[in-house]
Design a protein around this motif. Sequence first.
Motif, PDB file in Angstrom:
ATOM      1  N   ARG A   1       0.843  -1.203   0.000  1.00  0.00           N
ATOM      2  CA  ARG A   1       0.000   0.000   0.000  1.00  0.00           C
ATOM      3  C   ARG A   1       0.876   1.251   0.000  1.00  0.00           C
ATOM      4  NH1 ARG A   1      -2.614  -0.328   5.052  1.00  0.00           N
ATOM      5  NH2 ARG A   1      -4.442  -1.316   4.140  1.00  0.00           N
ATOM      6  N   ILE A   2       0.449   2.231  -0.772  1.00  0.00           N
ATOM      7  CA  ILE A   2       1.084   3.543  -0.752  1.00  0.00           C
ATOM      8  C   ILE A   2       0.017   4.586  -0.469  1.00  0.00           C
ATOM      9  CG2 ILE A   2       2.271   5.302  -2.115  1.00  0.00           C
ATOM     10  CD1 ILE A   2       3.618   3.015  -3.644  1.00  0.00           C
ATOM     11  N   ILE A   3       0.238   5.383   0.569  1.00  0.00           N
ATOM     12  CA  ILE A   3      -0.639   6.506   0.903  1.00  0.00           C
ATOM     13  C   ILE A   3       0.137   7.778   0.564  1.00  0.00           C
ATOM     14  CG2 ILE A   3      -1.918   7.702   2.716  1.00  0.00           C
ATOM     15  CD1 ILE A   3      -1.998   5.027   4.255  1.00  0.00           C
ATOM     16  N   ASP A   4      -0.344   8.521  -0.424  1.00  0.00           N
ATOM     17  CA  ASP A   4       0.343   9.722  -0.886  1.00  0.00           C
ATOM     18  C   ASP A   4      -0.469  10.947  -0.480  1.00  0.00           C
ATOM     19  OD1 ASP A   4       1.822  11.646  -2.130  1.00  0.00           O
ATOM     20  OD2 ASP A   4       1.621  10.849  -4.159  1.00  0.00           O
ATOM     21  N   ILE A   5      -0.001  11.651   0.551  1.00  0.00           N
ATOM     22  CA  ILE A   5      -0.718  12.804   1.092  1.00  0.00           C
ATOM     23  C   ILE A   5      -0.181  14.073   0.440  1.00  0.00           C
ATOM     24  CG2 ILE A   5      -1.275  14.099   3.186  1.00  0.00           C
ATOM     25  CD1 ILE A   5      -0.842  11.486   4.750  1.00  0.00           C
ATOM     26  N   GLY A   6      -1.025  14.707  -0.347  1.00  0.00           N
ATOM     27  CA  GLY A   6      -0.606  15.836  -1.165  1.00  0.00           C
ATOM     28  C   GLY A   6      -0.120  15.322  -2.511  1.00  0.00           C
ATOM     29  N   SER A   7      -0.932  14.479  -3.120  1.00  0.00           N
ATOM     30  CA  SER A   7      -0.513  13.754  -4.325  1.00  0.00           C
ATOM     31  C   SER A   7      -0.418  14.638  -5.561  1.00  0.00           C
ATOM     32  CB  SER A   7      -1.491  12.610  -4.605  1.00  0.00           C
ATOM     33  OG  SER A   7      -2.766  13.120  -4.949  1.00  0.00           O
ATOM     34  N   ALA A   8      -1.059  15.822  -5.526  1.00  0.00           N
ATOM     35  CA  ALA A   8      -1.143  16.684  -6.713  1.00  0.00           C
ATOM     36  C   ALA A   8      -1.702  15.869  -7.878  1.00  0.00           C
ATOM     37  CB  ALA A   8       0.205  17.316  -7.027  1.00  0.00           C
TER      38      ALA A   8
ATOM     39  N   VAL B   1       4.044   5.748   3.469  1.00  0.00           N
ATOM     40  CA  VAL B   1       3.319   7.018   3.492  1.00  0.00           C
ATOM     41  C   VAL B   1       4.231   8.102   2.920  1.00  0.00           C
ATOM     42  CG1 VAL B   1       2.127   8.741   4.890  1.00  0.00           C
ATOM     43  CG2 VAL B   1       1.995   6.313   5.521  1.00  0.00           C
ATOM     44  N   ILE B   2       3.785   8.727   1.839  1.00  0.00           N
ATOM     45  CA  ILE B   2       4.500   9.867   1.258  1.00  0.00           C
ATOM     46  C   ILE B   2       3.754  11.128   1.660  1.00  0.00           C
ATOM     47  CG2 ILE B   2       5.269  10.968  -0.878  1.00  0.00           C
ATOM     48  CD1 ILE B   2       5.221   8.201  -2.195  1.00  0.00           C
ATOM     49  N   MET B   3       4.478  12.116   2.150  1.00  0.00           N
ATOM     50  CA  MET B   3       3.844  13.378   2.556  1.00  0.00           C
ATOM     51  C   MET B   3       4.505  14.552   1.844  1.00  0.00           C
ATOM     52  SD  MET B   3       3.165  13.325   6.640  1.00  0.00           S
ATOM     53  CE  MET B   3       2.175  12.064   7.427  1.00  0.00           C
ATOM     54  N   ASP B   4       3.703  15.294   1.133  1.00  0.00           N
ATOM     55  CA  ASP B   4       4.119  16.581   0.575  1.00  0.00           C
ATOM     56  C   ASP B   4       2.933  17.515   0.768  1.00  0.00           C
ATOM     57  OD1 ASP B   4       5.055  18.758  -0.756  1.00  0.00           O
ATOM     58  OD2 ASP B   4       5.304  17.780  -2.698  1.00  0.00           O
ATOM     59  N   CYS B   5       2.723  17.923   2.015  1.00  0.00           N
ATOM     60  CA  CYS B   5       1.452  18.556   2.390  1.00  0.00           C
ATOM     61  C   CYS B   5       1.634  19.981   2.899  1.00  0.00           C
ATOM     62  CB  CYS B   5       0.710  17.687   3.388  1.00  0.00           C
ATOM     63  SG  CYS B   5       1.695  17.075   4.764  1.00  0.00           S
ATOM     64  N   GLU B   6       2.669  20.654   2.388  1.00  0.00           N
ATOM     65  CA  GLU B   6       2.821  22.106   2.537  1.00  0.00           C
ATOM     66  C   GLU B   6       2.720  22.611   3.979  1.00  0.00           C
ATOM     67  OE1 GLU B   6       3.798  23.485  -0.259  1.00  0.00           O
ATOM     68  OE2 GLU B   6       3.452  21.550  -1.218  1.00  0.00           O
ATOM     69  N   GLY B   7       3.450  21.949   4.886  1.00  0.00           N
ATOM     70  CA  GLY B   7       3.509  22.431   6.261  1.00  0.00           C
ATOM     71  C   GLY B   7       2.590  21.729   7.239  1.00  0.00           C
ATOM     72  N   ALA B   8       1.770  20.782   6.752  1.00  0.00           N
ATOM     73  CA  ALA B   8       0.823  20.085   7.637  1.00  0.00           C
ATOM     74  C   ALA B   8       1.355  18.731   8.095  1.00  0.00           C
ATOM     75  CB  ALA B   8      -0.513  19.895   6.916  1.00  0.00           C
ATOM     76  N   GLU B   9       2.670  18.524   7.990  1.00  0.00           N
ATOM     77  CA  GLU B   9       3.250  17.221   8.303  1.00  0.00           C
ATOM     78  C   GLU B   9       2.955  16.781   9.737  1.00  0.00           C
ATOM     79  OE1 GLU B   9       5.486  19.383   5.167  1.00  0.00           O
ATOM     80  OE2 GLU B   9       5.131  19.868   7.271  1.00  0.00           O
TER      81      GLU B   9
END
Length: 207
Positions: free
Chosen positions: A41-48, A111-119
Motif C-alpha cells: 500500500r502507498i498513501i500519498d498525502i498531497g498527491s497533486a 506514506v509519502i507526505m508533501d502537504c505544505e507544512g501540515a506534516e
Amino acid sequence: KGLNYDGISAYCSTIYPKLLGSYEHELHETILNIIKKKYDRIIDIGSAEGYYAVGIPFATKDIKQEIIAVEISDIAKQNLKKLIENNIKNKVEIVDNFSFEKYEDDKKTLVIMDCEGAELEYLSKIKKKYLLKWDFLIEVHVQLKKNIIKKIENIFEGKKISRIRSVDDYHKIEEYSEFVPPDFDDNTRLLLLSENRRTGMYWLSIT
C-alpha cells in the motif's frame, strides 16, 4: 520513465522537469529503493496530479498495489484521474477528507507526505504502533515550521532516518546539467529545470 502525461498539467510544481526526468532528482535513489521494496500500500498525502501515486505503481507493474491519493484541489484531482487512466490499471482511492484508521493493519505500507507544512498535523493522527511499523517519505517545509525536522525525528526516534536536501532552482543549472543539451543557455536551462524552489528544503526518508 515512460509515464504518459498527455493532456495533463502539473499541480503546485512544473511540467518540464517531469517530462525531462529531472524532477526531484535528489530522490531518485530513494524512489528506486521504494520500487524494489514492493509495498502492499502507498498513501500519498498531497498527491497533486499523481507523479508518485501513479508513477510508483507504473514502475512496479503491480496492479494489486493499493494506492490512496490524498488531495484537496479539484483541479489536481481531475489531472490525477487522467494520469491514472493514461498509465495504470490499479484501483486508486482518491480522497480529501482523510483518516488513517481505515488503513491501520499489517499491510506493508509507505506514506509519502508533501502537504505544505501540515506534516506534524497528519503525523499526530497516526497511532504509535503504525508510526514505527510503516515507512515514510516526508517533504519537510523548514521555511514554514520552526524546528520541524527535529520534531519529526523525535517522533520517529529509534527508526532509520535519512535527510535528503533538495536543490534550489538556480543550483539545478549546474547540478542537473545532464538533463538538458549542453548548448542551451542558462535562462533556457532554468526554464526547463525549475521546480519553483527558490530555497532548498529537505526530505526525510524514514524506514
